[in-house]
Design a protein around this motif. Structure first.
Motif, PDB file in Angstrom:
ATOM      1  N   PHE B 320      60.643 -64.043  -6.727  1.00  0.00           N
ATOM      2  CA  PHE B 320      60.954 -65.444  -7.030  1.00  0.00           C
ATOM      3  C   PHE B 320      60.824 -65.749  -8.525  1.00  0.00           C
ATOM      4  O   PHE B 320      61.437 -66.682  -9.024  1.00  0.00           O
ATOM      5  CB  PHE B 320      60.077 -66.385  -6.191  1.00  0.00           C
ATOM      6  CG  PHE B 320      60.438 -66.376  -4.724  1.00  0.00           C
ATOM      7  CD1 PHE B 320      61.712 -66.751  -4.311  1.00  0.00           C
ATOM      8  CD2 PHE B 320      59.519 -65.971  -3.765  1.00  0.00           C
ATOM      9  CE1 PHE B 320      62.061 -66.736  -2.965  1.00  0.00           C
ATOM     10  CE2 PHE B 320      59.861 -65.960  -2.422  1.00  0.00           C
ATOM     11  CZ  PHE B 320      61.134 -66.337  -2.012  1.00  0.00           C
ATOM     12  N   ASP B 321      59.979 -64.948  -9.238  1.00  0.00           N
ATOM     13  CA  ASP B 321      59.868 -65.140 -10.687  1.00  0.00           C
ATOM     14  C   ASP B 321      61.104 -64.636 -11.420  1.00  0.00           C
ATOM     15  O   ASP B 321      61.301 -64.919 -12.600  1.00  0.00           O
ATOM     16  CB  ASP B 321      58.647 -64.381 -11.236  1.00  0.00           C
ATOM     17  CG  ASP B 321      57.351 -64.988 -10.740  1.00  0.00           C
ATOM     18  OD1 ASP B 321      57.360 -66.203 -10.433  1.00  0.00           O
ATOM     19  OD2 ASP B 321      56.348 -64.257 -10.654  1.00  0.00           O
ATOM     20  N   HIS B 322      61.901 -63.845 -10.722  1.00  0.00           N
ATOM     21  CA  HIS B 322      63.076 -63.253 -11.369  1.00  0.00           C
ATOM     22  C   HIS B 322      64.355 -63.812 -10.780  1.00  0.00           C
ATOM     23  O   HIS B 322      65.412 -63.207 -10.895  1.00  0.00           O
ATOM     24  CB  HIS B 322      63.046 -61.729 -11.217  1.00  0.00           C
ATOM     25  CG  HIS B 322      61.786 -61.120 -11.730  1.00  0.00           C
ATOM     26  ND1 HIS B 322      61.555 -60.927 -13.077  1.00  0.00           N
ATOM     27  CD2 HIS B 322      60.660 -60.698 -11.107  1.00  0.00           C
ATOM     28  CE1 HIS B 322      60.355 -60.400 -13.239  1.00  0.00           C
ATOM     29  NE2 HIS B 322      59.781 -60.249 -12.061  1.00  0.00           N
ATOM     30  N   ALA B 323      64.242 -64.944 -10.085  1.00  0.00           N
ATOM     31  CA  ALA B 323      65.401 -65.510  -9.403  1.00  0.00           C
ATOM     32  C   ALA B 323      65.687 -66.916  -9.918  1.00  0.00           C
ATOM     33  O   ALA B 323      64.778 -67.642 -10.331  1.00  0.00           O
ATOM     34  CB  ALA B 323      65.146 -65.554  -7.899  1.00  0.00           C
TER      35      ALA B 323
END
Ligand SMILES: Cc1cc2nc3c(=O)[nH]c(=O)nc-3n(C[C@H](O)[C@H](O)[C@H](O)COP(=O)(O)OP(=O)(O)OC[C@H]3O[C@@H](n4cnc5c(N)ncnc54)[C@H](O)[C@@H]3O)c2cc1C
Ligand SMILES: Cc1cc2nc3c(=O)[nH]c(=O)nc-3n(C[C@H](O)[C@H](O)[C@H](O)COP(=O)(O)OP(=O)(O)OC[C@H]3O[C@@H](n4cnc5c(N)ncnc54)[C@H](O)[C@@H]3O)c2cc1C
Lengths: 263, 361
Positions: B320-323
């Protein structure tokens, strides 16, 4: 090969990726504070080495090149079932890139009388995967990288591997002695036995070998013998992401409709 | 050392620390072929190396090792090489590290290339790691940027420490300067049939009798190329062996299927579709990660995507940190619903006017 095969397995100590924290101030990974663990792919290498011993007999010796604190990974290897372990340590090794690292491990393999040198696919810290073919090249041995299955035909001085290659696999027979790099995730590691674990923690002491002990001069190893040098390090700004958590597919569809992909 | 000093007796060069770096010139690209099929990464490297050779004012040379590879050499010229060196012999098909390594060693000793680039496939890494040693060459792994500095030194940049750092590796005192590059990092150039260049057959120095390996079987199917895809839906460990929701979503989005290493290792998806450090680098317009945790080794291969969507039932999953957009939920429910919504909802066909706001709830 002597009467009994000698199987050497290379294990390296690396920072634990799962414990690497994001520094809240910089947003960057803080690896320095992470505990040191055995390189995860080396667990598969250990299992492959022990499996060869199960099939064909002989002894398994774990080796690590590193500072004395790397003894921890050797103890772990002995707990899992290695017969012995060697710490290859010397100040002269400092600053080694993969060229002298593989030379050092090659010399250690010769000192230990290895017939097979089993490695992991690559490490989680610098991930070059260059050390196993490097060891084979220094020794003029055969190499079997990305091995998924091993079949010892030691009576014929041969080790057969099924190798993972792009789009399929191949079965390669190599004359001994040979360097193997096992595919990460293959060879599910066995658990350490309680008895072995107690022995590794309390009684066991690894063999300690210096550059001189394995027949290497100081200027053949370490930074002097390393063709590559790190010319600079730039921090990369993390890729900016929206990081929107949506409630359901309708909201997602609406958000996506706004993007250039669909807009 | 100078490669001429190589002491063949124990495969260990005598290293006196001096290399006449000026004696080395030209940029070589190892063209990896299997039975006449060339790995796309080789063409990607030729396109990138064309710029390096032009900056240096030197030749770009395609190194082709195999059996009946004249067509491959011809295509290498059309794809940017000035010349091709061809070692053509049955001993080179299929690939084996020992004969390829020995041939390469002899060629480097004789021709002295300044730079050698190799695709970071399994074969390419097997080869590169082997051949760099007898040449005492510097070998930089998995570069994502290549350039030359004012002195003509190769600056090979590679991500380190989970992609937070870009390390520049140089090799000032040894030659050749070697580097591997993973598939998908650079773009290939289309062949230009008007390009001309010499194809030279070199002496084959390897004899079958001297080899120490034998390929008993080789089974290779079609390999998918996900590096050019505009849209990707990637399956991860969360799929638990059932790819149908992911495939349905990929189908609805007209996207290519990709996978994390976990999904590949479990045997659910073919390895040619793996994204990440030990797979392909992709940069689609849309990347949907389904049941993928977001390990650094995965993120490295998809972080250049334009829009990233994550579907995961763990709100704390690193993905989710990379989305850009995340849905916390069970992929077995979210994927079919999203697929249906994509098919029905005009929104994703591009025209906002047709959105039926609450219709799907
Ligand atoms: C940021 C950074 C970038 C680097 N880039 C490069 C580079 O591009 N080229 C280069 O030549 N060097 C490079 N180095 C140096 C390199 O990290 C070291 O030489 C390292 O000790 C070996 O490489 P590796 O960890 O990649 O090993 P790998 O080749 O990935 O290791 C494969 C296997 O070999 C065995 N093995 C490896 N090391 C040991 C050990 N010490 N003891 C026992 N077994 C071992 C293990 O079984 C392991 O699984 C870099 C270092 C840093 C910090
Ligand atoms: C040397 C090395 C190289 C590697 N190279 C790569 C590489 O190239 N590419 C790569 O991908 N990995 C690579 N890895 C592996 C990487 O570290 C991770 O182990 C891997 O990416 C995990 O895959 P995953 O996230 O799909 O699976 P898992 O870690 O199993 O995660 C599954 C995720 O799915 C979620 N989930 C479970 N059930 C559901 C459900 N019903 N609905 C929704 N979500 C669900 C879970 O919350 C979890 O986040 C490499 C590792 C090493 C050591």
């Amino acid at each position: 090969m002597g009467d009994e095969p000698v199987i050497v397995v290379g294990v390296k100590q690396v920072p634990d990726d799962d414990e690497v924290r994001i520094d809240p101030d910089t947003g960057h990974l803080d690896r320095a504070s992470a505990p040191a663990v055995m390189n995860p792919p080396d667990r598969n290498a250990l299992e492959a080495a022990l499996g060869l011993r199960d099939d064909a007999g002989g002894t398994v010796v774990a080796v690590t090149m590193g500072p004395p604190t790397a003894t921890d990974v050797l103890e772990e290897a002995v707990a899992i079932g290695c017969d012995d372990a060697a710490l290859i340590t010397d100040r002269a090794f400092a600053g080694s890139d993969t060229w002298p690292t593989s030379l050092t491990l090659a010399a250690a393999a010769e000192s230990l009388g290895a017939d097979v040198f089993v490695c992991g696919e690559e490490t989680t810290d610098s991930s070059t995967g260059q050390v196993p073919p490097g060891i084979a090249a220094h020794l003029g041995w055969a190499q079997l990288t990305y091995a998924e299955e091993l079949d010892p035909e030691f009576d014929d001085e041969t080790l057969v591997a099924r190798r993972d290659v792009e789009g399929g696999h191949e079965v390669v027979a190599a004359e001994l002695p040979v360097v193997v790099a096992v595919a990460y995730g293959e060879f599910e590691p066995r658990p350490a036995g309680l008895h072995r674990k107690l022995y590794a923690e309390s009684e066991f002491e690894p063999i300690e070998l210096s550059a001189e002990d394995i027949g290497l001069d100081d200027d053949e190893v370490g930074i002097d013998a390393s063709p590559t040098e790190v010319g600079g390090m730039e921090t990369v700004e993390p890729v900016e992401r929206e990081r929107v958590v949506v409630e359901g597919v309708d909201e997602l569809a609406d958000e996506l409709a706004e993007t250039e992909v669909f807009g | 050392m100078s490669p001429d000093d190589a002491d063949g007796a124990n495969d260990e060069p005598v290293d006196d620390g001096t290399v006449d770096t000026d004696a080395y010139s030209d940029v070589w690209v190892f063209v990896e072929e299997h039975d006449g099929d060339v790995m796309t990464v080789s063409w990607e490297l030729l396109a990138e190396a064309r710029g390096l050779a032009d900056d240096l004012g030197e030749d770009l040379v395609a190194l082709v090792i195999g059996e009946d590879v004249d067509d491959v050499a011809g295509e290498a010229i059309e794809r940017g090489a000035d010349r091709a060196l061809v070692a053509d012999d049955p001993v080179f098909e299929p690939y084996r590290a020992d004969p390829y390594g020995e041939q390469f060693r002899a060629l480097v000793e004789e021709r002295r290339p300044a730079i050698v680039l190799i695709g970071g496939t399994h074969t390419g890494r097997d080869f590169a790691g082997r051949v760099a040693v007898p040449a005492h060459a510097g070998l930089t792994a998995d570069c994502t940027e290549l350039g030359v500095d004012d002195d003509g030194l190769l600056e090979a940049r590679r991500p380190a420490f989970g992609g937070n750092v870009l390390a520049t590796i140089v090799c000032a005192d040894h030659r050749p300067q070697m580097a591997t590059v993973r598939p998908g990092v650079f773009a290939a150039a289309a062949p230009d049939p008007d390009r001309a260049g010499a194809v030279e057959q070199v002496d084959v120095v390897v004899d079958e009798a001297d080899t120490v390996t034998e390929v008993r079987e080789r089974v290779v199917g079609d390999t998918a190329d996900i590096t050019e895809a505009d849209r990707i839906v990637a399956a991860g460990g969360g799929c638990n062996g059932d790819l149908s929701p992911v495939e349905a979503l990929a189908d609805a989005l007209d996207a290519d299927l990709a996978a994390s290493r976990k999904a590949v290792d479990e045997g659910w998806v073919d390895g040619s579709r793996q994204v990440g450090q030990t797979g392909k680098t992709v940069r689609p317009d849309l990347y949907v990660a389904v049941g993928i945790s977001g390990a650094v080794q995965h993120v490295e291969g998809m972080n250049d995507s334009d829009v990233v969507v994550a579907i995961n039932d763990d709100p704390n999953a690193p993905i989710f940190d990379h989305a850009d957009y995340g849905i916390v939920g069970d992929l077995f429910e979210v994927c079919p619903a999203l697929a249906e919504r994509v098919r029905d909802g005009e929104a994703l066909a591009g025209s906002e006017a047709d959105i039926e706001p609450e219709a799907q709830r």
